[in-house]
Design a protein around this motif. Structure first.
Motif, PDB file in Angstrom:
ATOM      1  N   ALA A  37       0.862  -1.182   0.000  1.00  0.00           N
ATOM      2  CA  ALA A  37       0.000   0.000   0.000  1.00  0.00           C
ATOM      3  C   ALA A  37       0.898   1.232   0.000  1.00  0.00           C
ATOM      4  CB  ALA A  37      -0.917  -0.015   1.223  1.00  0.00           C
ATOM      5  N   GLY A  38       0.301   2.390   0.265  1.00  0.00           N
ATOM      6  CA  GLY A  38       1.079   3.617   0.340  1.00  0.00           C
ATOM      7  C   GLY A  38       0.455   4.582   1.323  1.00  0.00           C
ATOM      8  N   GLU A  39       1.270   5.482   1.832  1.00  0.00           N
ATOM      9  CA  GLU A  39       0.779   6.550   2.702  1.00  0.00           C
ATOM     10  C   GLU A  39       0.953   7.864   1.956  1.00  0.00           C
ATOM     11  OE1 GLU A  39       1.389   7.197   7.329  1.00  0.00           O
ATOM     12  OE2 GLU A  39       3.005   8.141   6.184  1.00  0.00           O
ATOM     13  N   VAL A  40      -0.164   8.446   1.536  1.00  0.00           N
ATOM     14  CA  VAL A  40      -0.146   9.678   0.757  1.00  0.00           C
ATOM     15  C   VAL A  40      -0.619  10.829   1.643  1.00  0.00           C
ATOM     16  CG1 VAL A  40      -1.018  10.868  -1.288  1.00  0.00           C
ATOM     17  CG2 VAL A  40      -0.598   8.397  -1.364  1.00  0.00           C
ATOM     18  N   ASP A  41       0.256  11.787   1.862  1.00  0.00           N
ATOM     19  CA  ASP A  41      -0.066  12.931   2.735  1.00  0.00           C
ATOM     20  C   ASP A  41      -0.629  12.463   4.080  1.00  0.00           C
ATOM     21  OD1 ASP A  41       0.782  14.697   0.770  1.00  0.00           O
ATOM     22  OD2 ASP A  41      -1.219  14.911  -0.104  1.00  0.00           O
ATOM     23  N   GLY A  42      -0.041  11.378   4.616  1.00  0.00           N
ATOM     24  CA  GLY A  42      -0.427  10.875   5.928  1.00  0.00           C
ATOM     25  C   GLY A  42      -1.614   9.936   5.933  1.00  0.00           C
ATOM     26  N   LYS A  43      -2.203   9.655   4.772  1.00  0.00           N
ATOM     27  CA  LYS A  43      -3.377   8.781   4.690  1.00  0.00           C
ATOM     28  C   LYS A  43      -3.014   7.483   3.977  1.00  0.00           C
ATOM     29  CE  LYS A  43      -8.028   8.458   2.747  1.00  0.00           C
ATOM     30  NZ  LYS A  43      -9.044   9.110   1.872  1.00  0.00           N
ATOM     31  N   LEU A  44      -3.395   6.344   4.567  1.00  0.00           N
ATOM     32  CA  LEU A  44      -3.126   5.054   3.932  1.00  0.00           C
ATOM     33  C   LEU A  44      -4.020   4.862   2.711  1.00  0.00           C
ATOM     34  CD1 LEU A  44      -2.685   2.535   6.898  1.00  0.00           C
ATOM     35  CD2 LEU A  44      -0.936   3.346   5.312  1.00  0.00           C
ATOM     36  N   CYS A  45      -3.422   4.403   1.632  1.00  0.00           N
ATOM     37  CA  CYS A  45      -4.141   4.218   0.371  1.00  0.00           C
ATOM     38  C   CYS A  45      -3.746   2.879  -0.249  1.00  0.00           C
ATOM     39  CB  CYS A  45      -3.804   5.338  -0.620  1.00  0.00           C
ATOM     40  SG  CYS A  45      -4.184   6.995  -0.030  1.00  0.00           S
ATOM     41  N   ASP A  46      -4.588   2.393  -1.155  1.00  0.00           N
ATOM     42  CA  ASP A  46      -4.264   1.178  -1.899  1.00  0.00           C
ATOM     43  C   ASP A  46      -3.150   1.447  -2.899  1.00  0.00           C
ATOM     44  OD1 ASP A  46      -6.353  -1.143  -1.370  1.00  0.00           O
ATOM     45  OD2 ASP A  46      -7.457   0.752  -1.291  1.00  0.00           O
ATOM     46  N   ALA A  47      -2.423   0.408  -3.243  1.00  0.00           N
ATOM     47  CA  ALA A  47      -1.331   0.555  -4.204  1.00  0.00           C
ATOM     48  C   ALA A  47      -1.837   1.014  -5.568  1.00  0.00           C
ATOM     49  CB  ALA A  47      -0.575  -0.767  -4.337  1.00  0.00           C
ATOM     50  N   CYS A  48      -3.103   0.701  -5.865  1.00  0.00           N
ATOM     51  CA  CYS A  48      -3.674   1.085  -7.152  1.00  0.00           C
ATOM     52  C   CYS A  48      -4.191   2.525  -7.167  1.00  0.00           C
ATOM     53  CB  CYS A  48      -4.802   0.135  -7.544  1.00  0.00           C
ATOM     54  SG  CYS A  48      -6.221   0.193  -6.415  1.00  0.00           S
ATOM     55  N   ILE A 128      -5.036 -18.719  -2.077  1.00  0.00           N
ATOM     56  CA  ILE A 128      -3.768 -17.984  -2.089  1.00  0.00           C
ATOM     57  C   ILE A 128      -2.860 -18.508  -3.191  1.00  0.00           C
ATOM     58  CG2 ILE A 128      -1.615 -17.617  -0.802  1.00  0.00           C
ATOM     59  CD1 ILE A 128      -3.354 -17.472   1.740  1.00  0.00           C
ATOM     60  N   LYS A 129      -2.844 -19.818  -3.378  1.00  0.00           N
ATOM     61  CA  LYS A 129      -1.989 -20.428  -4.398  1.00  0.00           C
ATOM     62  C   LYS A 129      -2.379 -19.982  -5.807  1.00  0.00           C
ATOM     63  CE  LYS A 129      -0.630 -24.590  -1.857  1.00  0.00           C
ATOM     64  NZ  LYS A 129      -0.735 -26.075  -1.781  1.00  0.00           N
ATOM     65  N   GLN A 130      -3.636 -19.541  -5.967  1.00  0.00           N
ATOM     66  CA  GLN A 130      -4.071 -19.063  -7.284  1.00  0.00           C
ATOM     67  C   GLN A 130      -3.453 -17.712  -7.627  1.00  0.00           C
ATOM     68  OE1 GLN A 130      -8.356 -19.231  -7.617  1.00  0.00           O
ATOM     69  NE2 GLN A 130      -8.451 -21.289  -6.762  1.00  0.00           N
ATOM     70  N   ASN A 131      -2.893 -17.043  -6.600  1.00  0.00           N
ATOM     71  CA  ASN A 131      -2.121 -15.822  -6.833  1.00  0.00           C
ATOM     72  C   ASN A 131      -2.933 -14.778  -7.613  1.00  0.00           C
ATOM     73  OD1 ASN A 131       0.313 -14.477  -6.393  1.00  0.00           O
ATOM     74  ND2 ASN A 131       1.088 -14.994  -8.413  1.00  0.00           N
ATOM     75  N   TYR A 132      -4.185 -14.613  -7.237  1.00  0.00           N
ATOM     76  CA  TYR A 132      -5.041 -13.695  -7.987  1.00  0.00           C
ATOM     77  C   TYR A 132      -4.927 -12.265  -7.456  1.00  0.00           C
ATOM     78  CZ  TYR A 132      -8.584 -14.128  -4.218  1.00  0.00           C
ATOM     79  OH  TYR A 132      -9.251 -14.110  -3.016  1.00  0.00           O
ATOM     80  N   ASP A 133      -5.268 -11.319  -8.325  1.00  0.00           N
ATOM     81  CA  ASP A 133      -5.239  -9.904  -7.941  1.00  0.00           C
ATOM     82  C   ASP A 133      -6.509  -9.532  -7.193  1.00  0.00           C
ATOM     83  OD1 ASP A 133      -2.787  -9.518  -9.118  1.00  0.00           O
ATOM     84  OD2 ASP A 133      -3.616  -8.793 -11.015  1.00  0.00           O
ATOM     85  N   VAL A 134      -6.363  -8.705  -6.169  1.00  0.00           N
ATOM     86  CA  VAL A 134      -7.501  -8.130  -5.465  1.00  0.00           C
ATOM     87  C   VAL A 134      -7.803  -6.798  -6.143  1.00  0.00           C
ATOM     88  CG1 VAL A 134      -8.366  -7.260  -3.262  1.00  0.00           C
ATOM     89  CG2 VAL A 134      -6.834  -9.250  -3.309  1.00  0.00           C
ATOM     90  N   VAL A 135      -9.008  -6.668  -6.699  1.00  0.00           N
ATOM     91  CA  VAL A 135      -9.358  -5.517  -7.527  1.00  0.00           C
ATOM     92  C   VAL A 135     -10.272  -4.572  -6.755  1.00  0.00           C
ATOM     93  CG1 VAL A 135     -10.424  -4.757  -9.678  1.00  0.00           C
ATOM     94  CG2 VAL A 135      -9.143  -6.909  -9.608  1.00  0.00           C
ATOM     95  N   TYR A 173     -14.147  -4.396  -3.031  1.00  0.00           N
ATOM     96  CA  TYR A 173     -12.951  -5.191  -3.300  1.00  0.00           C
ATOM     97  C   TYR A 173     -13.376  -6.555  -3.825  1.00  0.00           C
ATOM     98  CZ  TYR A 173     -10.184  -1.661  -0.895  1.00  0.00           C
ATOM     99  OH  TYR A 173      -9.571  -0.480  -0.533  1.00  0.00           O
ATOM    100  N   TYR A 174     -12.890  -6.872  -5.024  1.00  0.00           N
ATOM    101  CA  TYR A 174     -13.255  -8.118  -5.690  1.00  0.00           C
ATOM    102  C   TYR A 174     -12.151  -9.154  -5.502  1.00  0.00           C
ATOM    103  CZ  TYR A 174     -16.998  -5.524  -8.017  1.00  0.00           C
ATOM    104  OH  TYR A 174     -18.112  -4.764  -8.276  1.00  0.00           O
ATOM    105  N   HIS A 175     -12.513 -10.262  -4.860  1.00  0.00           N
ATOM    106  CA  HIS A 175     -11.649 -11.439  -4.781  1.00  0.00           C
ATOM    107  C   HIS A 175     -12.242 -12.455  -5.751  1.00  0.00           C
ATOM    108  CE1 HIS A 175      -9.325 -10.727  -0.898  1.00  0.00           C
ATOM    109  NE2 HIS A 175     -10.128  -9.684  -0.977  1.00  0.00           N
ATOM    110  N   GLN A 176     -11.849 -12.369  -7.003  1.00  0.00           N
ATOM    111  CA  GLN A 176     -12.468 -13.181  -8.049  1.00  0.00           C
ATOM    112  C   GLN A 176     -13.988 -12.968  -8.007  1.00  0.00           C
ATOM    113  OE1 GLN A 176     -10.799 -17.097  -7.232  1.00  0.00           O
ATOM    114  NE2 GLN A 176      -9.022 -16.674  -8.502  1.00  0.00           N
ATOM    115  N   GLU A 177     -14.754 -14.035  -7.776  1.00  0.00           N
ATOM    116  CA  GLU A 177     -16.223 -13.889  -7.776  1.00  0.00           C
ATOM    117  C   GLU A 177     -16.757 -13.324  -6.470  1.00  0.00           C
ATOM    118  OE1 GLU A 177     -15.768 -17.501  -5.321  1.00  0.00           O
ATOM    119  OE2 GLU A 177     -14.692 -16.656  -7.033  1.00  0.00           O
ATOM    120  N   TYR A 178     -15.933 -13.296  -5.430  1.00  0.00           N
ATOM    121  CA  TYR A 178     -16.368 -12.790  -4.124  1.00  0.00           C
ATOM    122  C   TYR A 178     -16.198 -11.275  -4.062  1.00  0.00           C
ATOM    123  CZ  TYR A 178     -16.395 -11.866   0.904  1.00  0.00           C
ATOM    124  OH  TYR A 178     -16.676 -11.353   2.143  1.00  0.00           O
ATOM    125  N   LEU A 179     -17.135 -10.637  -3.380  1.00  0.00           N
ATOM    126  CA  LEU A 179     -17.137  -9.185  -3.282  1.00  0.00           C
ATOM    127  C   LEU A 179     -17.285  -8.766  -1.831  1.00  0.00           C
ATOM    128  CD1 LEU A 179     -17.494  -6.314  -4.532  1.00  0.00           C
ATOM    129  CD2 LEU A 179     -19.939  -6.822  -4.679  1.00  0.00           C
TER     130      LEU A 179
END
Length: 298
Positions: A37-48, A128-135, A173-179
């Motif tokens: 993730a990242g901290e932008v101007d003191g606020k935590l944000c997603d890497a995207c 976890i082994k499927q190594n999928y992106d969290v969108v 946040y989408y974990h494949q078909e899960y939301l």
């Protein structure tokens, strides 16, 4: 043209808005792979998340305390993904981070057993082994409500109505078909979630009110490395050996009964120890001129 100031004081200039991940990749591929993730101007944000104007930025990795919290929060979402695959009729409630771990409250028809806990953990490891992106998708309120209505997630709808009356859009946040719905941030990929363990399951009332329905609370712990996870699990084992309930039974001091939770039934040896300690405390109090009173327990 955002100018991004890094912790070392260096400044990176960009012609267009740029994501936290892209800045990390610009610094180096190793940092990009480690970015949680990242901290932008003191606020935590997603890497995207995209930086559109001049800002300060700190890249968050698993070496940072905030990074470990993001891992734990994402593991809670992963519980949801696994549970919905295994128990499609389950309703997801909330899954916050707690000290050294996380939990997820879930509404199910039948309480989870220890066997269910292992099945859920096994499914999480498979995911976890499927190594999928969290969108992540920032979504208008009406569309979020529509999505959860379509999925039959009644508790999510209650949370939106009762806890977020003024929110115009929300992070989905989408974990494949899960939301799942959350303020985030979360890991960009399940590869960061390897070092976890589900620890126990217990009952928990909705909103913490005994007048409400009972939910199932699945607890877990997660860490940045295998070594840290192993160390923590060893600490839990040692603490369990010294658990007063177990020692009371082993040493024939006292026991507990289901109909009186939290109340000790003292055996002769245990009551003798209790009285010795109580008498000593009374002597100390008298010597120091303390006065006793007695009030009802309930």
């Amino acid at each position: 043209m955002p100018a991004i100031t890094l912790p070392d004081g260096s400044i990176k200039q960009y012609d267009n808005p740029v994501s936290i991940y892209e800045v990390a990749a610009d610094i180096g591929p190793g940092l990009a792979n480690a970015t949680i993730a990242g901290e932008v101007d003191g606020k935590l944000c997603d890497a995207c998340d995209v930086i559109k104007h001049d800002s300060t930025l700190r890249i968050i990795t698993s070496k940072d305390e905030e990074g470990v919290d993001v891992i734990r929060h994402s593991c809670a979402h992963l519980i949801g993904h696994a549970v919905k695959q295994l128990f499609p009729k389950a309703n997801m409630v909330i899954g916050p981070v707690i000290e050294n771990g996380f939990y997820y409250d879930i509404a199910v028809e039948k309480p989870f057993t220890s066997d269910d806990l292992q099945i859920i953990e096994d499914r999480m490891r498979l995911l976890i082994k499927q190594n999928y992106d969290v969108v992540k998708k920032m979504t208008p309120r009406k569309d979020v409500i529509s999505e959860f209505k379509k999925r039959g997630e009644g508790y999510k709808l209650k949370l939106i109505e009762e806890d977020m009356p003024d929110e115009k859009e929300m992070g989905l946040y989408y974990h494949q078909e899960y939301l799942d719905m959350c303020r985030g941030p979360h890991v960009p990929n399940t590869s960061f979630l390897e070092y976890f363990k589900l620890t126990k399951v217990s009952g928990a009332y909705w909103r913490g009110d005994s007048k409400n329905e009972m939910l199932q609370r699945v607890y877990g712990t997660a860490w940045a490395s295998k070594k840290e996870l192993k160390k923590y699990l060893q600490q839990l084992e040692e603490a369990e050996k010294r658990d007063h309930r177990k020692l009371g039974k082993q040493l024939d001091l006292f026991h507990f009964q289901e109909e009186a939770p939290g109340m000790a039934f003292w055996h002769p040896k245990g009551w003798t120890i209790y009285k010795i300690i109580q008498n000593y405390m009374e002597e100390v109090q008298q010597r120091n001129n303390y006065k006793e009173i007695n009030t009802p327990q309930l």
